[in-house]
Write an enzyme that holds these catalytic residues in place. Structure first.
Site, PDB file in Angstrom:
ATOM      1  N   CYS A 233      -9.870  -1.772  -5.697  1.00  0.00           N
ATOM      2  CA  CYS A 233      -9.052  -0.604  -6.045  1.00  0.00           C
ATOM      3  C   CYS A 233      -9.791   0.403  -6.912  1.00  0.00           C
ATOM      4  O   CYS A 233      -9.332   1.541  -7.045  1.00  0.00           O
ATOM      5  CB  CYS A 233      -7.796  -1.046  -6.784  1.00  0.00           C
ATOM      6  SG  CYS A 233      -6.748  -2.183  -5.869  1.00  0.00           S
TER       7      CYS A 233
ATOM      8  N   GLN B  96       0.833  -1.198   0.000  1.00  0.00           N
ATOM      9  CA  GLN B  96       0.000   0.000   0.000  1.00  0.00           C
ATOM     10  C   GLN B  96       0.871   1.254   0.000  1.00  0.00           C
ATOM     11  O   GLN B  96       1.820   1.365   0.779  1.00  0.00           O
ATOM     12  CB  GLN B  96      -0.911   0.018   1.227  1.00  0.00           C
ATOM     13  CG  GLN B  96      -1.966  -1.070   1.225  1.00  0.00           C
ATOM     14  CD  GLN B  96      -3.023  -0.852   0.154  1.00  0.00           C
ATOM     15  OE1 GLN B  96      -3.231   0.268  -0.328  1.00  0.00           O
ATOM     16  NE2 GLN B  96      -3.692  -1.929  -0.225  1.00  0.00           N
TER      17      GLN B  96
ATOM     18  N   GLU C  11      -1.302 -16.201  -4.151  1.00  0.00           N
ATOM     19  CA  GLU C  11      -0.660 -15.062  -4.805  1.00  0.00           C
ATOM     20  C   GLU C  11       0.192 -15.580  -5.958  1.00  0.00           C
ATOM     21  O   GLU C  11       0.855 -16.620  -5.840  1.00  0.00           O
ATOM     22  CB  GLU C  11       0.215 -14.293  -3.807  1.00  0.00           C
ATOM     23  CG  GLU C  11       1.086 -13.205  -4.398  1.00  0.00           C
ATOM     24  CD  GLU C  11       0.311 -12.143  -5.151  1.00  0.00           C
ATOM     25  OE1 GLU C  11       0.742 -11.774  -6.263  1.00  0.00           O
ATOM     26  OE2 GLU C  11      -0.732 -11.686  -4.643  1.00  0.00           O
TER      27      GLU C  11
ATOM     28  N   ASP D  26      -8.410  -9.142  -2.663  1.00  0.00           N
ATOM     29  CA  ASP D  26      -7.901  -7.798  -2.932  1.00  0.00           C
ATOM     30  C   ASP D  26      -7.295  -7.797  -4.336  1.00  0.00           C
ATOM     31  O   ASP D  26      -6.075  -7.749  -4.492  1.00  0.00           O
ATOM     32  CB  ASP D  26      -6.862  -7.423  -1.875  1.00  0.00           C
ATOM     33  CG  ASP D  26      -6.324  -6.008  -2.048  1.00  0.00           C
ATOM     34  OD1 ASP D  26      -6.911  -5.236  -2.830  1.00  0.00           O
ATOM     35  OD2 ASP D  26      -5.306  -5.677  -1.410  1.00  0.00           O
TER      36      ASP D  26
END
Length: 450
Positions: A404, A263, A319, A377
């Site tokens: 986002c 972030q 991921e 996310d």
């Protein structure tokens, strides 16, 4: 207006009344039946706008030249780069509270128009990350481009031209380090401030692919594809600091590669961790050892938050980026209840959950094809309809979506709502002060859950 009539207002200065915000940071005005997307305006203002781009259809784009009647929410712009035409702080002329209200309106409008659902409370509140309401110096990860004189700057809006005036977003320590690094001309520069105070500077050859798609959406998609094609051949070279950046959330410490996602706002990671942890802890009807999937999990910050919420949870962090996943494994791997998987989310959902095992203190536990709680996310384009359709049927209790982009978030959440899921909460996060960018967090419960 005849469909055969040629229209071109380029260069004209028109007096208009600003109506409201549009997704993407511009504001809507109308003149002679056409929409003008105005940069630098604010709802309710009467302005003179110069038309910069007219594709000859029912809309054109322009920049506010003169404010005739100003809104109470207008303030003195804080960003020299944006004032010089840089495509960075497009809302630095808007008071922070007003900007958050406008961002909430955009989230609500996208929910209704794209997702076909209404926010639970009608409006969408937008949070300040962890109460950190600074307007400048909040960014710990930033990029610049050097011009032919090796001066770092940001790119002009919808252009490859470099604006050398400083942007107000980066922490001054990062900008000072970049200015002193002397990386040379025509370079892309990455500056990162670690949570231990170390500044890292890396650089690589600037992307010179100037191809454009037709229209805004296709232009963004073309730019994304171009970056993906060329990134592998443009490796980062370190100019300052080491290759690994220290990051902290709560009592945990991560070491992530300098170019790995984190972030940008100095308080955002902790803020999202707290939001996600609270939503996990409040999930309805779950046992003390729920199965949790942290999809698009990065370094596993949300997986860690789930562990703090449920000490007995069985967590899988998914991921595709090796650097981020290694950071997750090194930080969380000692916890027997957390399993890391390198995979695209689509592949994981097709084949990963069924038949795999997770190590626990009591041995190996089979992972079924369903989760009790899913946290996701995804990148700016969102998870997409196929992924959300699978999650709608593969999740037993709660889905927490950190988005986002308001449009892709609305589309993803709309898939769940149309499948009978109940939207419990939708809120925004002002993680990019001075800009129109707003992120959203949606919490949904499976049909029949209370």
């Amino acid at each position: 207006m005849s469909t055969h009539e040629t229209i071109d207002w380029t260069g004209q200065v028109l007096e208009v009344r600003i109506e409201g915000p549009a997704h993407g940071g511009e504001f809507v005005a109308r003149h002679d039946g056409r929409v003008i997307f105005c940069r630098g305006g604010l709802t309710g203002e009467r302005v003179e706008v110069r038309v910069d781009d007219d594709p000859g259809r029912g809309f054109c784009r322009g920049t506010v030249q003169t404010v005739i009647e100003a809104s109470d929410g207008r303030v003195e712009p804080t960003c020299p780069a944006a004032a010089a035409g840089g495509g960075c702080c497009d809302w630095s002329h808007i008071a922070p509270a007003t900007a958050r209200d406008l961002a909430g309106r955009v989230l609500a409008e996208q929910a209704g128009r794209i997702g076909r659902f209404e926010p639970p409370h009608g409006t969408v509140a937008v949070d300040v990350p962890a109460g950190d309401d600074t307007r400048s110096g909040w960014r710990t990860v930033a990029r610049w481009f050097t011009d032919d004189d090796a001066r770092p700057g940001v790119r002009r809006l919808r252009s490859r031209e470099i604006v050398s005036q400083p942007c107000s977003q980066p922490d001054p320590r990062v900008l000072d380090a970049v200015l002193g690094a002397g990386v040379g001309r025509r370079r892309e520069v990455l500056g990162v401030l670690g949570d231990d105070g170390t500044v890292h500077v890396a650089h690589r050859a600037a992307d010179t692919d100037v191809r454009r798609g037709r229209g805004r959406a296709s232009g963004r998609a073309a730019a994304t594809r171009a970056r993906a094609r060329t990134a592998a051949g443009r490796r980062w070279e370190l100019a300052l600091g080491g290759p690994m950046v220290e990051r902290r959330v709560g009592s945990r410490r991560w070491l992530v590669p300098v170019d790995a996602f984190w972030q940008a706002h100095r308080s955002a990671a902790s803020h999202y961790s707290d939001l996600v942890g609270a939503a996990v802890a409040d999930a309805p009807g779950v046992s003390t050892d729920p199965v949790v999937w942290d999809l698009y999990g990065g370094a596993g910050v949300f997986g860690a938050a789930a562990r703090d919420a449920f000490a007995g949870a069985h967590i899988t962090v998914v991921e595709s980026a090796q650097g981020s996943l290694t950071a997750a494994t090194e930080t969380l791997g000692a916890d027997a209840g957390i399993h890391t998987v390198r995979s695209r989310v689509e592949t994981f959902l097709e084949s990963g959950p069924t038949g795999t095992t997770q190590s626990t203190e009591d041995g190996a536990r089979p992972v079924s094809g369903a989760a009790d709680i899913v946290i996701l996310d995804p990148p700016r384009g969102g998870a997409g309809i196929p992924v959300m359709q699978v999650l709608a049927s593969a999740t037993r209790s709660r889905i927490i979506h950190v988005g986002c982009d308001p449009a892709s978030l609305a589309r993803d959440v709309g898939v769940l709502v149309s499948a009978g899921w109940q939207l419990r909460d939708l809120r925004g996060v002002a993680a990019f002060p001075g800009t129109h960018h707003v992120e959203g967090v949606a919490v949904l419960d499976a049909p029949g859950r209370t």
